[in-house]
Design a protein around this motif. Structure first.
Motif, mmCIF file in Angstrom:
data_model
loop_
_atom_site.group_PDB
_atom_site.id
_atom_site.type_symbol
_atom_site.label_atom_id
_atom_site.label_comp_id
_atom_site.label_asym_id
_atom_site.label_seq_id
_atom_site.Cartn_x
_atom_site.Cartn_y
_atom_site.Cartn_z
ATOM 1 N N GLY A 87 2.974 -2.678 0.199
ATOM 2 C CA GLY A 87 2.960 -1.329 0.753
ATOM 3 C C GLY A 87 1.605 -0.663 0.707
ATOM 4 O O GLY A 87 1.178 -0.035 1.690
ATOM 5 N N THR A 88 0.895 -0.818 -0.414
ATOM 6 C CA THR A 88 -0.404 -0.152 -0.560
ATOM 7 C C THR A 88 -1.419 -0.704 0.427
ATOM 8 O O THR A 88 -2.174 0.046 1.067
ATOM 9 C CB THR A 88 -0.921 -0.312 -2.002
ATOM 10 N N THR A 89 -1.460 -2.046 0.563
ATOM 11 C CA THR A 89 -2.402 -2.669 1.500
ATOM 12 C C THR A 89 -2.126 -2.225 2.927
ATOM 13 O O THR A 89 -3.045 -1.879 3.687
ATOM 14 C CB THR A 89 -2.315 -4.201 1.401
ATOM 15 N N GLN A 101 -1.759 8.167 8.987
ATOM 16 C CA GLN A 101 -1.715 8.515 7.570
ATOM 17 C C GLN A 101 -0.273 8.628 7.066
ATOM 18 O O GLN A 101 0.616 9.110 7.770
ATOM 19 C CB GLN A 101 -2.433 9.847 7.329
ATOM 20 N N LEU A 102 -0.063 8.178 5.850
ATOM 21 C CA LEU A 102 1.206 8.329 5.139
ATOM 22 C C LEU A 102 0.879 8.297 3.662
ATOM 23 O O LEU A 102 -0.263 8.024 3.282
ATOM 24 C CB LEU A 102 2.188 7.213 5.531
ATOM 25 N N ASN A 103 1.877 8.588 2.809
ATOM 26 C CA ASN A 103 1.519 8.623 1.389
ATOM 27 C C ASN A 103 2.401 7.795 0.484
ATOM 28 O O ASN A 103 1.949 7.335 -0.548
ATOM 29 C CB ASN A 103 1.457 10.074 0.866
ATOM 30 N N LYS A 104 3.640 7.525 0.818
ATOM 31 C CA LYS A 104 4.525 6.830 -0.113
ATOM 32 C C LYS A 104 4.681 5.361 0.253
ATOM 33 O O LYS A 104 4.900 5.012 1.409
ATOM 34 C CB LYS A 104 5.884 7.524 -0.131
ATOM 35 N N THR A 105 4.576 4.505 -0.740
ATOM 36 C CA THR A 105 4.747 3.074 -0.534
ATOM 37 C C THR A 105 5.602 2.497 -1.655
ATOM 38 O O THR A 105 5.798 3.118 -2.696
ATOM 39 C CB THR A 105 3.397 2.334 -0.532
ATOM 40 N N SER A 106 6.131 1.304 -1.423
ATOM 41 C CA SER A 106 6.729 0.517 -2.500
ATOM 42 C C SER A 106 6.050 -0.852 -2.461
ATOM 43 O O SER A 106 5.095 -1.063 -1.706
ATOM 44 C CB SER A 106 8.242 0.377 -2.320
ATOM 45 N N ARG A 107 6.543 -1.785 -3.223
ATOM 46 C CA ARG A 107 5.907 -3.099 -3.270
ATOM 47 C C ARG A 107 5.886 -3.758 -1.894
ATOM 48 O O ARG A 107 4.924 -4.417 -1.526
ATOM 49 C CB ARG A 107 6.636 -4.003 -4.265
ATOM 50 N N ASN A 108 6.933 -3.560 -1.089
ATOM 51 C CA ASN A 108 6.993 -4.243 0.211
ATOM 52 C C ASN A 108 7.377 -3.303 1.350
ATOM 53 O O ASN A 108 7.914 -3.746 2.366
ATOM 54 C CB ASN A 108 7.973 -5.407 0.151
ATOM 55 N N SER A 109 7.105 -2.005 1.193
ATOM 56 C CA SER A 109 7.462 -1.071 2.260
ATOM 57 C C SER A 109 6.534 0.136 2.256
ATOM 58 O O SER A 109 5.826 0.389 1.282
ATOM 59 C CB SER A 109 8.921 -0.600 2.101
ATOM 60 N N PHE A 145 3.950 9.548 -21.232
ATOM 61 C CA PHE A 145 4.555 9.152 -19.959
ATOM 62 C C PHE A 145 3.730 8.031 -19.355
ATOM 63 O O PHE A 145 2.494 8.095 -19.325
ATOM 64 C CB PHE A 145 4.591 10.328 -18.987
ATOM 65 N N VAL A 146 4.389 7.005 -18.847
ATOM 66 C CA VAL A 146 3.730 5.937 -18.106
ATOM 67 C C VAL A 146 4.412 5.866 -16.747
ATOM 68 O O VAL A 146 5.601 5.545 -16.644
ATOM 69 C CB VAL A 146 3.830 4.584 -18.837
ATOM 70 N N ILE A 147 3.638 6.184 -15.701
ATOM 71 C CA ILE A 147 4.225 6.341 -14.366
ATOM 72 C C ILE A 147 3.421 5.522 -13.351
ATOM 73 O O ILE A 147 2.324 5.927 -12.959
ATOM 74 C CB ILE A 147 4.252 7.819 -13.936
ATOM 75 N N PRO A 148 3.920 4.358 -12.935
ATOM 76 C CA PRO A 148 3.216 3.581 -11.908
ATOM 77 C C PRO A 148 3.424 4.174 -10.515
ATOM 78 O O PRO A 148 4.507 4.654 -10.190
ATOM 79 C CB PRO A 148 3.870 2.191 -11.989
ATOM 80 N N TYR A 149 2.370 4.138 -9.707
ATOM 81 C CA TYR A 149 2.458 4.564 -8.298
ATOM 82 C C TYR A 149 1.997 3.433 -7.404
ATOM 83 O O TYR A 149 0.823 3.093 -7.416
ATOM 84 C CB TYR A 149 1.578 5.799 -8.051
ATOM 85 N N PRO A 150 2.892 2.861 -6.568
ATOM 86 C CA PRO A 150 4.344 3.028 -6.600
ATOM 87 C C PRO A 150 4.957 2.266 -7.764
ATOM 88 O O PRO A 150 4.263 1.458 -8.354
ATOM 89 C CB PRO A 150 4.783 2.438 -5.254
ATOM 90 N N PRO A 151 6.234 2.514 -8.102
ATOM 91 C CA PRO A 151 7.248 3.275 -7.362
ATOM 92 C C PRO A 151 7.266 4.760 -7.680
ATOM 93 O O PRO A 151 7.945 5.514 -6.997
ATOM 94 C CB PRO A 151 8.559 2.610 -7.799
#
Length: 902
Positions: free
Chosen positions: A715-717, A729-737, A855-861
């Motif tokens: 998603g990030t790539t 432009q967009l802002n939200k991704t997941s591992r495969n979306s 707090f540990v917060i990965p982006y994404p998800p």
């Protein structure tokens, strides 16, 4: 058939048609235009026959719009009957382009029957130029007269208009209640409704469009004119509550005006006794919605000559425009930005912290617009709005049922308030590395478990996100009713940061917090509500089991319920407000008891120097949505549905990309209706109604999860490729979306750009696969497998360490997150372990327990996989080790995990 159908090869489903009804009118005109061009080129009888059918179908819709009107449509018909294909094409082109561009809103020449060459604006006569500057709307008149008199009524309406009027309107005439409702569903330009007593209760033909709304409105025939008027007015309010309604009666209007239920009517007139007064009342109603108290005041303030001796040098812009070095800033933004800035709350301006003037008035107008009792503007985002509500309503030791996957502001709000979160898990979507919503059964289980342990009295709030970042929408009414059946004084905080626009969709509104609150207020007041509760108590018996309570749709006791509902909206995320513009909406019967502490929370979090422009934009955003939000939201819905259809049906794009359907985003257990996809052309009306009314989770159509794993992109790539190469432009991704969002700002041209880009990328992939050797294809397949199949399991919340739990003998999950948070401030009591170290693995196996210090917060998800005081498990570590994202809040790779020592 009176609902619009797309002219594309794949028809829209009934549900997609109902969601996007007003926006599909242009498609019909473009279909007529396409056939007109073909007829002009070929002169074939078969083409003309198709054109006649298309035009006939179009007329069924056009009678609910003022433009193009009877005269232009009659002229179009005459060219058709005369076989004048070229003249027909010219007029069809003129009408269709005028509708798409909305030229008739601002240019009176668009209404002329005779053809006119378009002239530049500055060449128009002064009278027309003046007219063009006035906002345009339409008035629906529901009359008992025969259609032969309708044109006369339209002429009478036009006859009372004056050059000094603030606004311009045209009349749309119908003769019965179903047609009236159809008009307000189809025509977003309608800004007011005039009911003439004696209109028909039933239409002359079947009306399938209204079937989807039958469950929301009561338009059953009645012999009582007064009841019929009230029923229609109530139905109009349920579909479009922003509309003003006026009644013309020839009976004893003084007695009629005294009936309590007639309050739904803005004003009653004795037939056409005072046509000018009716006209002025209509304009006044629009003027009230058009008014933006703070923005209007700020514009006046900017026009005044003011000397500033306060601490805001940028105010008035002198330091900018006279500078040798930063004058370009003034040129870029223009003078009004600086003239409308001030650090003072005197001289006509108001204070956001304690508003008493135009800000207070603007907030009151926003509350009415959203159906709330109170509204509070916030200029530093919904992150702050959430923390304000949590701090205002929760005290140290209170328990809040909280979605572990919610925005971090809720977790930090618990730290600030000292409240103890009882984390509940959303259903996982492992194949897309994301979570959905929290099942109602999970929420009820938490409440019942706390009740069994004698801690239900400490539970003060249920705090959920609606809709989620990825578009999962709760059945808000059902959640609140069943929770209130267990604890009748619960407070609800619904974070609707992404869902504020839904108030202006009659189908989505009922799933908003304020929409559900309105329905619950009405339903709980009925005698049937007490009877339903008493019947259920008899059926459940004195001591029902937990399994019984979990499997039963619980009914609250209306005599015990205290409706206390808070909704936060990021207005800037779905309406025309500047970034960080947010609002808190309140529907709380006990607000007077917490108002002082709510204001303390405002004082705690709100800046003493709020941005005036953000406040003004919140005021303006409300104005826009009240006057044209219905049509804008319908357009956003149509765009999203079209994107779904185009991507998923394209022969090349669909090999590598897909917009995920309802079935892929919501497990079947939460889709009682069986609705799989909005664009399914075979969906029945019954299933469409059932989905919107009864499904535990509904997918927000405007939020489109585009799967990109089959194209070999994480998603990030893929997000970066779209931004850097294609200016998308967009802002939200997941591992495969990636997440695509349609909003009131998008156009059909945006769809074309997106589809063209996806075609280019897909064809480039096709070429690479064909041109490169077997080694490349194997590497590509391996990359796809890693993204699509080899996905880390999403970890659930484990538990708080025993030192942060009051009752270590029970199995409830709440803990003192605040104490853990501040324990981490003592560096001597903390340690770090590298994520890949052997010592970490050893500790997981044999102890001592690993306890997160922060707090540990990965982006994404984007959800916190660790919170202060939480026990770290093997599942959590495995998930972190598989993450390939660069941004992980709260984790320093060089140091490792920050832990609280045992």
């Amino acid at each position: 058939m009176i609902y619009p159908v797309s002219s594309k090869e794949t028809p829209h489903s009934l549900i997609s048609t109902a969601l996007a009804t007003p926006a599909l009118r242009a498609d019909r005109w473009l279909s007529v235009l396409s056939l007109a061009r073909a007829w002009a080129d070929s002169h074939k009888d078969t083409t003309k026959t198709a054109l006649v059918a298309a035009l006939t179908d179009l007329k069924a819709v056009e009678r609910f719009f003022a433009y193009p009107g009877t005269l232009l449509l009659e002229r179009l018909n005459s060219w058709l009957e005369d076989d004048d294909a070229k003249a027909f094409l010219r007029l069809a082109q003129r009408i269709s382009t005028t509708i798409i561009s909305k030229k008739y809103h601002r240019d009176v020449t668009a209404w002329n029957v005779e053809e006119l060459e378009d002239e530049p604006l500055n060449r128009l006569p002064q009278a027309i130029t003046h007219l063009k500057s006035r906002p345009y709307f339409e008035v629906l008149s529901v009359v008992p007269h025969s259609p032969a008199r309708w044109r006369l009524i339209q002429e009478e309406v036009a006859g009372v208009r004056r050059p000094e009027d603030d606004f311009v309107y045209q009349a749309v005439i119908v003769g019965n209640a179903p047609d009236a409702l159809t008009a307000i569903l189809l025509n977003p330009d309608i800004g007011a409704v005039v009911l003439y007593e004696g209109f028909a209760s039933e239409g002359g033909e079947a009306n399938p469009l209204l079937d989807v709304f039958r469950s929301l409105i009561d338009i059953s025939p009645t012999g009582d004119d007064e009841v019929q008027i009230i029923q229609l007015a109530q139905a109009i309010r349920k579909i479009r509550p922003e509309l003003d309604i006026y009644l013309l009666s020839d009976r004893n209007i003084e007695t009629l005006a005294g009936r309590p239920e007639i309050r739904i009517i803005n004003r009653i007139f004795y037939q056409m006794e005072e046509p000018l007064e009716l006209h002025l009342s209509i304009l006044e109603g629009i003027r009230k919605r058009y008014k933006t108290p703070f923005f209007d005041n700020l514009k006046r303030y900017a026009q005044r000559p003011i000397a500033t001796f306060h601490a805001l040098p940028i105010a008035r812009g002198k330091s900018v425009f006279t500078s040798n070095w930063i004058s370009d800033m003034g040129e870029f933004y223009g003078p009004n930005l600086f003239l409308a800035e001030s650090s003072a709350t005197t001289g006509g301006l108001d204070s956001l912290l304690e508003p008493t003037g135009t800000i207070k008035e603007a907030q009151d107008m926003a509350a009415r617009a959203f159906g709330a009792d109170h509204a509070f503007f916030v200029t530093n985002g919904t992150s702050t709005s959430n923390k304000m509500v949590l701090q205002a309503l929760l005290a140290p030791g209170d328990i809040v049922i909280l979605d572990r996957n919610c925005h971090k502001s809720h977790h930090y709000g618990c730290v600030l308030a000292g409240a103890q979160p009882y984390y509940v898990e959303a259903f996982p979507l492992i194949e897309y590395s994301m979570y959905g919503g929290v099942p109602l059964k999970t929420i009820k289980q938490a409440l019942l478990k706390l009740k069994a342990q004698g801690e239900l009295d400490r539970v003060k709030m249920v705090d959920l996100t609606n809709c989620t970042f990825d578009g999962h929408v709760y059945d808000t009414r059902r959640v609140m009713e069943e929770c209130l059946a267990i604890k009748p004084d619960l407070i609800f905080l619904w974070d609707e940061a992404w869902f504020g626009f839904a108030h202006w969709s009659p189908l989505l509104r009922q799933r908003t917090a304020m929409g559900a609150a309105a329905v619950m207020t009405e339903e709980l007041a009925k005698p049937e509500a007490i009877a339903a509760w008493e019947d259920q108590q008899k059926a459940l018996g004195e001591n029902p089991s937990e399994d019984t309570l979990l499997s039963t749709r619980l009914v609250p006791d209306p005599r015990a319920v205290r409706l206390r509902i808070y909704q936060t909206n990021s207005v800037h995320k779905s309406m025309s407000a500047l970034r960080q513009g947010s609002i808190v909406l309140v529907k709380d019967v006990d607000f007077e008891h917490v108002e002082s502490q709510f204001h303390e929370a405002v004082f705690t979090h709100a800046s003493t120097s709020p941005n005036q422009q953000i406040i003004a934009s919140l005021d303006v955003a409300r104005r826009q949505m009240q006057l044209e939000g219905y049509g804008l939201v319908a357009n956003a819905l149509q765009i999203s549905l079209e994107i779904r259809k185009q991507v998923n049906s394209h022969p090349i794009i669909s090999k590598y990309f897909k917009v995920l359907s309802n079935a892929e985003m919501i497990p079947e257990a939460f889709r009682q209706s069986g609705l799989d996809d909005y664009n399914d052309p075979d969906i029945s009306w019954g299933k469409a109604i059932q989905s919107i009314k009864d499904d535990e989770f509904l997918l927000d159509p405007t939020r489109m999860t585009l799967s990109c794993g089959h194209a070999g992109f994480d998603g990030t790539t893929f997000k970066n490729i779209l931004a850097e190469k294609f200016n998308i432009q967009l802002n939200k991704t997941s591992r495969n979306s990636i997440l695509l969002q349609s909003n009131i700002n998008n156009t059909r041209s945006d769809i074309a750009l997106l589809i063209r880009v996806l075609v280019d990328i897909a064809m480039d992939l096709e070429a690479k696969i064909l041109e490169n050797g077997e080694g490349y294809r194997k590497a590509f397949a391996h990359q796809v497998r890693e993204l699509v199949d080899d996905l880390p399991k999403l970890p659930n919340f484990s538990c708080f360490d025993d030192r942060y739990r009051e009752d270590t003998t029970g199995d409830t999950l709440h803990g003192d997150i605040r104490r853990a948070f501040y324990d981490a401030y003592n560096e001597a009591e903390c340690e770090y372990l590298p994520l890949d170290s052997q010592e970490l693995d050893t500790r997981l196996q044999s102890g001592p327990t690993l306890v997160s210090a922060n707090f540990v917060i990965p982006y994404p998800p984007g959800f916190p996989i660790m919170v202060p005081g939480q026990v770290i498990t093997q599942e959590i570590v495995d998930f972190m080790r598989k993450l390939d994202v660069k941004e992980i809040h709260g984790f320093n790779k060089a140091l490792g995990l920050k832990l609280l020592k045992r």
